[in-house]
Design an enzyme around this catalytic site. Structure first.
Site, mmCIF file in Angstrom:
data_model
loop_
_atom_site.group_PDB
_atom_site.id
_atom_site.type_symbol
_atom_site.label_atom_id
_atom_site.label_comp_id
_atom_site.label_asym_id
_atom_site.label_seq_id
_atom_site.Cartn_x
_atom_site.Cartn_y
_atom_site.Cartn_z
ATOM 1 N N LYS B 92 2.822 -1.219 -11.199
ATOM 2 C CA LYS B 92 1.517 -1.023 -10.168
ATOM 3 C C LYS B 92 0.865 0.730 -10.747
ATOM 4 O O LYS B 92 1.569 1.522 -10.931
ATOM 5 C CB LYS B 92 1.960 -0.831 -8.729
ATOM 6 C CG LYS B 92 0.865 -0.473 -7.566
ATOM 7 C CD LYS B 92 1.575 -0.484 -6.453
ATOM 8 C CE LYS B 92 0.450 -0.328 -5.208
ATOM 9 N NZ LYS B 92 0.914 -0.299 -3.856
ATOM 10 N N SER B 167 -1.010 -3.494 -0.804
ATOM 11 C CA SER B 167 -1.962 -2.940 -1.961
ATOM 12 C C SER B 167 -1.336 -3.297 -3.330
ATOM 13 O O SER B 167 -2.028 -3.031 -4.415
ATOM 14 C CB SER B 167 -1.846 -1.297 -1.672
ATOM 15 O OG SER B 167 -0.631 -0.952 -1.974
ATOM 16 N N SER B 191 3.337 -3.230 1.375
ATOM 17 C CA SER B 191 2.533 -3.269 0.417
ATOM 18 C C SER B 191 3.102 -4.093 -0.908
ATOM 19 O O SER B 191 2.287 -4.593 -1.858
ATOM 20 C CB SER B 191 2.014 -2.064 -0.236
ATOM 21 O OG SER B 191 0.825 -1.635 0.226
#
Lengths: 489, 490
Positions: B92, B167, B191
């Site tokens: 990420k 996210s 997330s």
């Protein structure tokens, strides 16, 4: 006019801790390095970096707290103090808010009347320093140096209990002495390792309600702190006497004009949005940790002062001078373990030793003569084997050059020892007696002053090396004997 | 382009994919010579290229990945494979990787290159995992749909008109579309778990402080955890046991020993499972998910486990508590992005105040700005007690309540999300409705306990449903074993 008012003063003193590492970052923190050479990713607040507590900084804060009789907080938490400024990399400073590492306590100052006064402390807390903004070094630009960012600080906050600029000056001196004794800060105000802000207000003599408080900043010497407070008190009294109100504000001291000017008027309402620092666990201080530090605490200046007066029977002046800094006090105290001639030792340290150190601007730590050598020197003089002037003017300079030679050997090599062999001195006396029969007759006829002249002759013939006391008594004996003999004959 | 995907999204996406053999069997294949690591990496790179429209990756480190694959293929001949040899991992864009850009999917970190690797990343690299690239996400991890990225939304590979969740949306889609075996995401309030649910994957948020946060770009420090997205529990356990544990760079990380999770995946106990009727009866819960979750609970009961309803009236306070606290921490954590030392700086500014204002207004996305402002508000002197302090108190209550439940029960089971993957653009004008997507995931984040989302069937549109299992703090070994058991049971 001034007598109508009382000033109320509180100090906030920042001491930069003399540590190898920064408060929460791993890099070294030395003064005077090239700009931005002591900056890790932690200091520069790179994304993903986290703070780590430097345990040695905690040691320093606890030591200061112990020296100030403060309560040590057993579990304290760090807090974020948020504000935007380009030299504050994270946009917040890690400090302590509701749980300072040390609470309360006091420092002792000497008032001009010669009394001791306790100055109560509010707190001592740990925090990190900001970087430096260098305005207009390049015209129209602000340059940033982050070397100082993250350096460990303690902030010592007094209660508003100081009443005069002189007290503030004394307190600052006391703090400087203490941090130097504890070896936690070099106490240098000019370099900014010790910084002081003063909160000043005035109120009517009989009032119990404090006046509006003004914070005065930017004093970079102890003298400036005193002057700034003096000025500020005068200014505030003048404002009140005009019938105006003192504005609660932050003012900056200008040393060139010896005045204060308002600063940051736009930020009257400071909202630092303190909240607990989630990147650090609570700082837990065990009893053992505190006790370990308590045991390692050095004797402090006031204790030395007392010891020098009570045990070594020195005058107050000597005790003050000798306890001013820890290294001198340590040296002197060690010296006094090796000689019992305390006052002579004091004279030596305050005289020839200081003169030498001052001349070369050295610390006593690098003084070439260990206490043992100085003690031997003192005992030679005290035992009459050397006059003070020979010792201090001939042997001492020679020793400083060749301390490894040793006192006795060097004195012998330089042929400095006084002659105290009575047979040899008697021979000299006899010589003089034989050369000046007329002077002896004059002495005999009551001109006792002749004795000094005869002593001078004996000293001259010995090249100044006979022990004066011994020579004097032998000369007297001979003169009296001659007289007796004369009567008998 | 867009219309074409909308017409026949599923077929198109799966057809073009070159599926990866699961990592759990990969090392045997490598050693047998049945497959080469270079082939694996090529497949990943192929899928990344083919799936570029999914917008899962922001940066692909193709050449490095190929080189590392070649090195591993040489190792295969010596018969001594490092633990993660052959594993392709995506990161990420909130995780630092030395000498590589990292940008939090935000304009404000434009051009920033990290000088160090996150501890978790370094531990993977040390075991010869191949880092294939940085993945798209909501800026700074702030979002539940991956629409709040400066680089555009990520699309769900199962239906490209839908979001992948957020996210860590890019991280989920990358695993979903066979672009890598594993993604390291971050989970502050769901997330990792929420996108895992939306994409039909396993998503683990470990106990807070189980994995070092060093190198994780902070959003809310007391909530942030690195999380793992994978296809199987086994792979998830393999990664967790390598990246978890003490780290000198993070003084909040736990020093508890890390169990060998992969050796404890067999679950043979009678489990005591709690569920919250208040969660299942919530009006926002999609009926298909309610039905599916209920069915799972029934299956557990039939399999001889103890399954009981437990009151959890604090659920309605979880979201507000969460958003007050994370925004407060975020407002300070993101203060460092000021244009002074690195990243984006507005060129239009003259004064210092101007520079801050313009840099941050232009650099941060709207959702990030909203959270910074909310956080600044709840920390200001006049509101601190009413908001921040109150929320801290509720946080403690929620934590205590969950601890109390775990005194009796081994696990809490509830849906991961109130809905399955929603349409792109559905909530972009309504942030509060978007926040609801985190309803079921924030309690574990507030309490700092481990929680996993596993696939639990599909809804009427064939969209994956996630089942969330929570365990007491540091109960990852039991949690993974039970999740593994559930996977086989369902």
């Amino acid at each position: 006019m001034r007598e109508k008012y009382t000033a109320v003063i509180g100090l906030e003193v920042h001491a930069q801790l003399s540590l190898q590492r920064k408060m929460f970052a791993p890099e070294v923190a030395a003064y005077g390095a090239l700009p931005n050479t002591q900056v890790s990713t932690v200091t520069l607040a790179h994304p993903g970096t986290l703070p780590r507590i430097n345990k040695q900084a905690v040691d320093c804060a606890i030591k200061m707290g112990l020296a100030c009789h403060s309560v040590i907080t057993r579990e304290s938490i760090f807090a974020r103090k948020s504000y935007f400024y380009p030299d504050l990399p994270k946009g917040y400073q890690i400090t302590q808010d509701k749980t300072p590492i040390c609470r309360e306590g006091y420092l002792t100052i000497d008032t001009p009347e010669g009394c001791e006064k306790h100055i109560a402390l509010e707190r001592i807390h740990l925090e990190e320093d900001a970087g430096k903004s260098l305005h207009d070094l390049v015209e129209g630009e602000t340059l940033l140096d982050f070397n100082r960012a993250g350096v460990a600080l303690i902030e010592i906050v007094t209660k508003p209990v100081l009443r005069t600029p002189v007290e503030a000056y004394s307190l600052l001196g006391e703090i400087r002495k203490l941090v130097r004794y504890l070896n936690i800060c070099d106490g240098n105000m000019e370099e900014g390792s010790l910084r002081c802000d003063a909160n000043v207000s005035v109120m009517l003599q009989d009032s119990s309600i404090f006046g509006k408080r003004v914070e005065v900043k930017n004093m970079n010497s102890m003298r400036h702190v005193q002057l700034a407070i003096e000025y500020e008190i005068g200014r505030q009294i003048a404002v009140l006497d005009r019938g105006d109100m003192v504005v609660s504000e932050t003012r900056s001291y200008n040393a060139a004009t010896n005045t204060t000017q308002p600063m940051r008027t736009k930020e009257l309402l400071k909202d630092y949005r303190y909240f607990p620092e989630p990147d650090l666990p609570p700082l837990v201080v065990s009893e053992r940790w505190i006790e370990g530090l308590r045991e390692s605490m050095p004797l402090l200046s006031r204790a030395y002062h007392k010891k020098f007066m009570d045990i070594y029977q020195l005058p107050a002046y000597d005790a003050t001078v000798l306890s001013e800094d820890r290294d001198t006090a340590l040296y002197f105290d060690e010296l006094c373990q090796l000689t019992k001639h305390y006052k002579a030792a004091s004279n030596w340290v305050m005289g020839p030793v200081r003169a030498y150190l001052n001349e070369l601007t050295l610390s006593i730590r690098t003084f070439p003569l260990p206490p043992l050598i100085l003690a031997e020197l003192i005992s030679l003089v005290e035992q009459g084997q050397l006059s003070f002037s020979t010792a201090s003017q001939k042997l001492y300079p020679a020793l400083l050059n060749q301390p490894e030679k040793g006192v006795w050997a060097l004195a012998r090599t330089l042929d400095l020892f006084q002659e105290s062999d009575t047979t040899k001195i008697q021979a000299l006396v006899d010589e003089v007696m034989a050369v000046y029969p007329d002077k002896i007759a004059a002495y005999r006829n009551g001109k006792k002053g002749i004795l000094g002249m005869l002593m001078g002759e004996v000293m001259k013939r010995s090249q100044g090396k006979v022990a004066p006391k011994v020579a004097n008594s032998l000369l007297l004996q001979s003169l009296e004997a001659t007289q007796d003999h004369g009567i008998v004959s | 382009m867009k219309k074409e995907f909308r017409r026949r999204p599923k077929e198109k996406n799966t057809d073009s994919l070159d599926k990866l053999p699961p990592f759990d069997q990969l090392q045997a294949l490598l050693q047998q010579g049945a497959i080469t690591c270079e082939d694996i990496v090529d497949r990943c790179l192929h899928n990344i290229a083919q799936g570029a429209y999914l917008n899962a990756f922001l940066r692909v480190y193709a050449e490095e990945a190929k080189q590392q694959a070649a090195t591993i293929d040489q190792m295969c001949q010596t018969n001594n494979l490092p633990e993660l040899a052959g594993m392709v991992v995506g990161l990420k864009d909130l995780l630092c990787y030395k000498d590589h850009p990292v940008q939090a999917a935000s304009k404000i970190l434009r051009g920033f290159v990290s000088q160090f690797s996150a501890t978790a990343v370094q531990r993977l690299v040390d075991k010869h995992a191949i880092i294939v690239g940085h993945q798209n996400c909501d800026q700074f991890g702030m979002g539940s749909s991956n629409e709040a990225s400066a680089f555009g939304p990520v699309r769900n590979a199962l239906d490209t008109t839908r979001v992948p969740g957020g996210s860590s949306g890019g991280s989920a889609v990358a695993v979903q579309a066979h672009m890598c075996h594993v993604s390291l995401g971050t989970d502050t309030g769901g997330s990792v778990r929420q996108p895992a649910a939306f994409c039909g994957l396993v998503g683990l948020k470990p106990t807070y402080a189980r994995i070092s946060r060093h190198g994780l770009i902070a959003y809310a420090s007391s909530f942030d955890t690195i999380g793992i997205l994978s296809r199987t529990i086994q792979t998830c356990a393999t990664v967790l046991e390598i990246i978890a544990g003490p780290d000198d760079f993070d003084s909040t990380v736990s020093h508890r020993p890390v169990p060998v999770y992969t050796a404890q995946l067999h679950f043979d106990k009678r489990a005591k499972v709690a569920y919250f009727p208040v969660a299942l009866e919530h009006p926002g819960l999609q009926p298909a998910i309610r039905k599916q979750t209920q069915a799972t609970l029934d299956t557990l009961l039939r399999a001889g486990h103890q399954v009981e309803a437990v009151d959890f009236p604090l659920l309605e306070y979880a979201l507000p508590t969460y958003y007050v606290l994370v925004n407060a921490e975020a407002s300070a954590n993101l203060a460092r992005f000021d244009g002074v030392r690195y990243g984006y700086r507005s060129s239009e500014s003259i004064t210092v105040a101007d520079m801050y204002q313009k840099t941050r207004t232009q650099g941060f996305g709207q959702e990030v700005q909203r959270r910074i402002l909310t956080g600044t508000f709840v920390l200001s002197a006049d509101y601190y007690e009413a908001w921040y302090v109150k929320a801290q108190q509720v946080r403690r209550l929620i934590k205590e309540k969950l601890e109390m439940i775990f005194a009796t029960y081994d696990f809490i089971v509830l849906p991961t999300t109130p809905t399955t993957a929603f349409k792109i653009g559905a909530y972009t004008q309504d942030p509060l409705a978007m926040y609801l997507a985190d309803l079921y995931t924030v309690p574990a984040s507030i309490a700092g306990i481990p929680s996993i989302s596993i696939p639990n069937g599909t809804d009427e549109n064939g969209l994956p449903i996630g089942l969330q299992v929570m365990a007491p703090a540091f109960g990852e070994a039991q949690l993974l074993a039970f999740a593994q058991y559930l996977t086989l049971l369902l």
